[in-house]
Enzyme design. Structure first.
Site, mmCIF file in Angstrom:
data_model
loop_
_atom_site.group_PDB
_atom_site.id
_atom_site.type_symbol
_atom_site.label_atom_id
_atom_site.label_comp_id
_atom_site.label_asym_id
_atom_site.label_seq_id
_atom_site.Cartn_x
_atom_site.Cartn_y
_atom_site.Cartn_z
ATOM 1 N N GLU A 1 19.868 -0.255 45.123
ATOM 2 C CA GLU A 1 18.980 0.889 44.655
ATOM 3 C C GLU A 1 19.122 1.011 43.195
ATOM 4 O OE1 GLU A 1 21.162 4.976 45.535
ATOM 5 O OE2 GLU A 1 19.130 5.874 44.806
ATOM 6 N N HIS B 1 15.144 7.651 42.948
ATOM 7 C CA HIS B 1 16.355 7.208 43.988
ATOM 8 C C HIS B 1 15.609 6.680 44.940
ATOM 9 C CE1 HIS B 1 19.786 9.230 41.922
ATOM 10 N NE2 HIS B 1 18.878 9.878 41.277
ATOM 11 N N HIS C 1 21.349 5.741 38.984
ATOM 12 C CA HIS C 1 22.657 4.943 38.897
ATOM 13 C C HIS C 1 22.333 3.628 37.866
ATOM 14 C CE1 HIS C 1 23.112 6.592 42.879
ATOM 15 N NE2 HIS C 1 21.999 6.463 43.077
ATOM 16 N N GLU D 1 13.675 10.743 46.433
ATOM 17 C CA GLU D 1 14.307 9.711 47.265
ATOM 18 C C GLU D 1 13.060 9.055 47.994
ATOM 19 O OE1 GLU D 1 17.261 8.785 47.226
ATOM 20 O OE2 GLU D 1 18.366 10.712 47.057
#
Ligand code: ZN
Length: 344
Positions: free
Chosen positions: A170, A225, A133, A307
């Site tokens: 995030e 992430h 992101h 993640e």
């Protein structure tokens, strides 16, 4: 099969390392004695996780990816990204296939580098870190919603990412871990490049993220992430590229080395952070294979996503918002990368 209401399988510390890796050199075999030393570490990590209530409800009361649409290892990608926050669709906990054949364990003693390793042992090696992101993606929704070609289909350029319930984003998390990871790898002599460093208004788009690693001829790429799954869904997982050969996507050459990289990172991440593999995807292995992520589909160099935890679970969020824990996370990822590079 639904994960809702099911407890994760135990993280079996007795067999964490799986079969020997073919790329392992004879030089490294004497180091197997070190593996035994790592097993208690993994066990301690699991015990610590258990003590923190790691065997949660399995997301039965969670939104999105929780009870109503519990992710299934057999579900299709169309069911993915229930949270709507997924980077490249990666954070929605859906559309995944568990990799029951491989445990989270590693076959390499990351703490013990081969002879000759030192501050410059990774001289000449290139690592690309892809912080998921972008902190200002949310201001550029039209741009990030633009579709890009990921080989198999068209997909959004990028997504905003998720956040903790208290608003820690995030994108902020991924950049912080990326900075810590970069410092650790540079200490080893590696050349490190980030795909973004909050130095652009949005993105890059997922296809460009892949191209950055390719153009750098990276020896390894890791996309950082944190997930946006339901409350009670906890733990980390590493996403491996599946075999895709369609359009501009051809992962056939990177599937095997990426799996090696991912297994090493998963094992070292678990040990370094004391956290357990995801209790909601991956069937307790901490490894998930996906064919729907542009950042993986378009990569021509070994690449995985990690993640690091579930931002929407309060216990995981307490870890993710801790700078000390993020340092451990970066340490674990770094050790996995270093082991991979020493073995390749
Ligand atoms: Zn993400």
């Amino acid at each position: 099969m639904s994960y809702a209401g099911s407890n994760p399988g135990p993280f079996d510390p007795s067999d964490p390392f799986g079969p020997p890796r073919p790329r392992r050199s004879p030089l490294r075999r004497p180091l197997t004695v070190t593996l035994a030393a790592l097993v208690p570490g993994a066990l301690l990590g699991w015990l610590a996780y258990e003590a923190l209530g790691g065997t949660g409800s399995g997301g039965a009361d969670g939104p999105g990816a929780g009870a109503g649409a519990a992710p299934s290892v057999l579900s299709s990608p169309a069911n993915g990204a229930d949270s709507g926050h997924g980077a490249d669709g990666a954070d929605g906990a859906g559309g995944v296939s568990g990799d029951g054949k491989t445990g989270v364990g590693t076959s390499t003693a990351s703490a013990s580098a081969p002879a000759g390793s030192g501050a410059t042992s990774l001289q000449g090696r290139v690592v690309v870190i892809d912080p998921g992101h972008n902190p200002t993606n949310y201001r550029h929704t039209a741009d990030i919603n633009r579709k890009v070609d990921i080989g198999t289909n068209l997909k959004e350029c990028d997504t905003t990412g998720t956040s903790t319930n208290s608003g820690y984003s995030e994108a902020e998390f991924t950049l912080d871990v990326a900075h810590r990871l970069r410092a650790l790898l540079q200490q080893q002599g590696a050349t490190v490049r980030l795909t973004q460093d909050a130095d652009r208004p949005y993105g890059p788009c997922v296809d460009e993220r892949a191209r950055i690693g390719n153009a750098a001829h990276a020896d390894a790429v890791v996309s950082i992430h944190a997930d946006g799954a339901g409350a009670g869904q906890r733990g980390f997982h590493v996403i491996l590229p599946g075999t895709v050969h369609e359009g501009a996507a051809d992962t056939r050459a990177i599937v095997a080395p990426s799996k090696d990289l991912g297994k090493l990172i998963a094992g070292d991440f678990s040990r370094a952070t004391g956290t357990s593999p995801s209790n909601y995807v991956g069937d307790g292995t901490g490894l998930v294979t996906r064919e729907d992520l542009g950042g993986l589909n378009l990569s021509t160099v070994p690449k995985v996503f990690i993640e690091c935890g579930n931002m929407r679970d309060t216990k995981d969020a307490a870890l993710l918002t801790s700078g000390a824990w993020r340092q451990k996370a970066a340490q674990g990822i770094s050790e996995g990368i270093v082991s991979f590079l020493h073995g390749s």
